[in-house]
Design a protein around this motif. Structure first.
Motif, mmCIF file in Angstrom:
data_model
loop_
_atom_site.group_PDB
_atom_site.id
_atom_site.type_symbol
_atom_site.label_atom_id
_atom_site.label_comp_id
_atom_site.label_asym_id
_atom_site.label_seq_id
_atom_site.Cartn_x
_atom_site.Cartn_y
_atom_site.Cartn_z
ATOM 1 N N THR A 107 0.615 4.267 -4.377
ATOM 2 C CA THR A 107 0.232 3.992 -5.764
ATOM 3 C C THR A 107 -1.076 3.212 -5.811
ATOM 4 O O THR A 107 -1.951 3.489 -6.643
ATOM 5 C CB THR A 107 1.344 3.208 -6.473
ATOM 6 N N GLN A 108 -1.212 2.271 -4.904
ATOM 7 C CA GLN A 108 -2.454 1.491 -4.841
ATOM 8 C C GLN A 108 -3.634 2.385 -4.459
ATOM 9 O O GLN A 108 -4.712 2.303 -5.045
ATOM 10 C CB GLN A 108 -2.297 0.357 -3.825
ATOM 11 N N ALA A 109 -3.395 3.291 -3.500
ATOM 12 C CA ALA A 109 -4.457 4.212 -3.078
ATOM 13 C C ALA A 109 -4.821 5.166 -4.211
ATOM 14 O O ALA A 109 -6.004 5.469 -4.426
ATOM 15 C CB ALA A 109 -4.006 4.992 -1.847
ATOM 16 N N GLU A 110 -3.823 5.634 -4.942
ATOM 17 C CA GLU A 110 -4.079 6.558 -6.050
ATOM 18 C C GLU A 110 -5.010 5.932 -7.086
ATOM 19 O O GLU A 110 -5.895 6.594 -7.644
ATOM 20 C CB GLU A 110 -2.759 6.948 -6.715
ATOM 21 N N LEU B 247 2.974 10.978 -2.835
ATOM 22 C CA LEU B 247 3.739 10.068 -3.680
ATOM 23 C C LEU B 247 4.959 10.778 -4.269
ATOM 24 O O LEU B 247 6.056 10.195 -4.354
ATOM 25 C CB LEU B 247 2.837 9.533 -4.790
ATOM 26 N N ALA B 248 4.791 12.041 -4.625
ATOM 27 C CA ALA B 248 5.926 12.815 -5.143
ATOM 28 C C ALA B 248 7.020 12.953 -4.090
ATOM 29 O O ALA B 248 8.213 12.872 -4.402
ATOM 30 C CB ALA B 248 5.452 14.191 -5.598
ATOM 31 N N VAL C 253 -5.469 -5.711 7.178
ATOM 32 C CA VAL C 253 -6.698 -5.204 6.570
ATOM 33 C C VAL C 253 -6.536 -5.091 5.056
ATOM 34 O O VAL C 253 -7.440 -5.445 4.287
ATOM 35 C CB VAL C 253 -7.088 -3.840 7.176
ATOM 36 N N VAL C 254 -5.394 -4.597 4.623
ATOM 37 C CA VAL C 254 -5.153 -4.436 3.190
ATOM 38 C C VAL C 254 -5.136 -5.790 2.488
ATOM 39 O O VAL C 254 -5.607 -5.925 1.357
ATOM 40 C CB VAL C 254 -3.832 -3.666 2.947
ATOM 41 N N ASP C 255 -4.609 -6.806 3.177
ATOM 42 C CA ASP C 255 -4.621 -8.138 2.575
ATOM 43 C C ASP C 255 -6.047 -8.625 2.346
ATOM 44 O O ASP C 255 -6.344 -9.273 1.330
ATOM 45 C CB ASP C 255 -3.890 -9.128 3.492
ATOM 46 N N LEU C 256 -6.929 -8.283 3.295
ATOM 47 C CA LEU C 256 -8.324 -8.718 3.186
ATOM 48 C C LEU C 256 -9.133 -7.816 2.273
ATOM 49 O O LEU C 256 -10.055 -8.262 1.593
ATOM 50 C CB LEU C 256 -8.974 -8.756 4.580
ATOM 51 N N SER C 257 -8.794 -6.523 2.300
ATOM 52 C CA SER C 257 -9.543 -5.543 1.509
ATOM 53 C C SER C 257 -8.560 -4.600 0.819
ATOM 54 O O SER C 257 -8.223 -3.537 1.363
ATOM 55 C CB SER C 257 -10.502 -4.763 2.417
ATOM 56 N N PRO C 258 -8.061 -4.970 -0.364
ATOM 57 C CA PRO C 258 -7.016 -4.193 -1.043
ATOM 58 C C PRO C 258 -7.427 -2.770 -1.408
ATOM 59 O O PRO C 258 -6.572 -1.951 -1.748
ATOM 60 C CB PRO C 258 -6.737 -5.008 -2.309
ATOM 61 N N PHE C 259 -8.724 -2.462 -1.345
ATOM 62 C CA PHE C 259 -9.194 -1.134 -1.734
ATOM 63 C C PHE C 259 -9.603 -0.285 -0.530
ATOM 64 O O PHE C 259 -10.285 0.713 -0.697
ATOM 65 C CB PHE C 259 -10.361 -1.260 -2.722
ATOM 66 N N ASP C 260 -9.193 -0.686 0.650
ATOM 67 C CA ASP C 260 -9.533 0.067 1.853
ATOM 68 C C ASP C 260 -8.627 1.308 1.927
ATOM 69 O O ASP C 260 -7.437 1.206 2.254
ATOM 70 C CB ASP C 260 -9.352 -0.798 3.102
ATOM 71 N N ILE C 261 -9.197 2.453 1.614
ATOM 72 C CA ILE C 261 -8.404 3.687 1.484
ATOM 73 C C ILE C 261 -7.721 4.061 2.797
ATOM 74 O O ILE C 261 -6.529 4.394 2.823
ATOM 75 C CB ILE C 261 -9.305 4.848 1.005
#
Length: 232
Positions: free
Chosen positions: A33-36, A52-53, A1-9
């Motif tokens: 990091t991408q989600a942030e 992330l921390a 899914v991320v490959d198809l939609s990199p902004f899918d939270i």
């Protein structure tokens, strides 16, 4: 899914958490990091920055953990004590004394426990004096400690020492005389308490008023509480 939609939270966060479960910290860092960078909701972004921390802690990178937590603080809409404690711990691990002192002071301001406030402000004073070379800040927080507990001998001694190092003899004298006055008032209320005479004796020693120090030792002897060191 991320490959198809990199902004899918949902997919990014789920993927990051799956990587965390499997101990794949570098991959988890990438997903979080991408989600942030995509999130716009402050509460959700704050939560991701905290996750992330944790990843950076696992990667043994305290500086980046501190940076992630500091960004999380920017997203909070109300004081968050737990987050501030995390920031202080990360700052200590990353050897960032100013960030540590700032976080600890904010925790102290939020605390409703007088004992905890005093303990935290003493830590801030120590950091300010020894690591930050900030005598003004150390003086300010020690004055706050003594406003809450005028009989605190550790704060009394530390503040006198700072004034002494600054060469401010009048401030030393005024400060120590105030300490004597507070102890005398407490002795008037609790005349059988040996520790009060022991403490006021220490102040007399700092003032080099040895006749008064002798009198405090005499009272300790009378109360049957004098130690061998004090006797000699």
């Amino acid at each position: 899914v991320v490959d198809l939609s990199p902004f899918d939270i949902y997919s990014l966060l789920t993927l990051g958490r799956l990587y965390v479960e499997r101990g794949k910290w570098q991959a988890a860092e990438g997903a979080f990091t991408q989600a942030e960078g995509v999130l716009v909701d402050r509460a959700e972004r704050c939560a991701v920055r905290r996750e992330l921390a944790q990843v950076y802690h696992a990667l043994r990178d305290p500086l980046r953990a501190l940076e992630a937590l500091s960004r999380a603080l920017e997203d909070t809409t109300a004081p968050d004590r737990a987050l501030l404690v995390q920031v202080a711990e990360a700052a200590e691990a990353a050897n960032r004394p100013r960030a540590q002192a700032d976080a600890l002071e904010r925790v102290a301001d939020l605390s409703t426990d007088p004992g905890e406030q005093i303990m935290l402000r003493k830590r801030v004073a120590l950091l300010s004096e020894e690591r930050l070379d900030d005598a003004d800040r150390a003086i300010r927080v020690l004055q706050q400690v003594l406003a809450a507990n005028p009989l605190d001998m550790e704060a009394t001694e530390q503040l006198a020492a700072i004034y002494g190092r600054l060469g401010n003899r009048s401030a030393v004298n005024q400060h120590l005389q105030a300490a004597v006055s507070h102890h005398r008032a407490e002795i008037a209320a609790h005349p059988q308490e040996p520790q009060l005479y022991r403490h006021i004796g220490r102040v007399f020693r700092w003032q080099r008023l040895f006749d008064r120090l002798y009198c405090s030792c005499v009272v300790l002897e009378h109360l049957g509480a004098i130690t061998e060191t004090e006797r000699h």
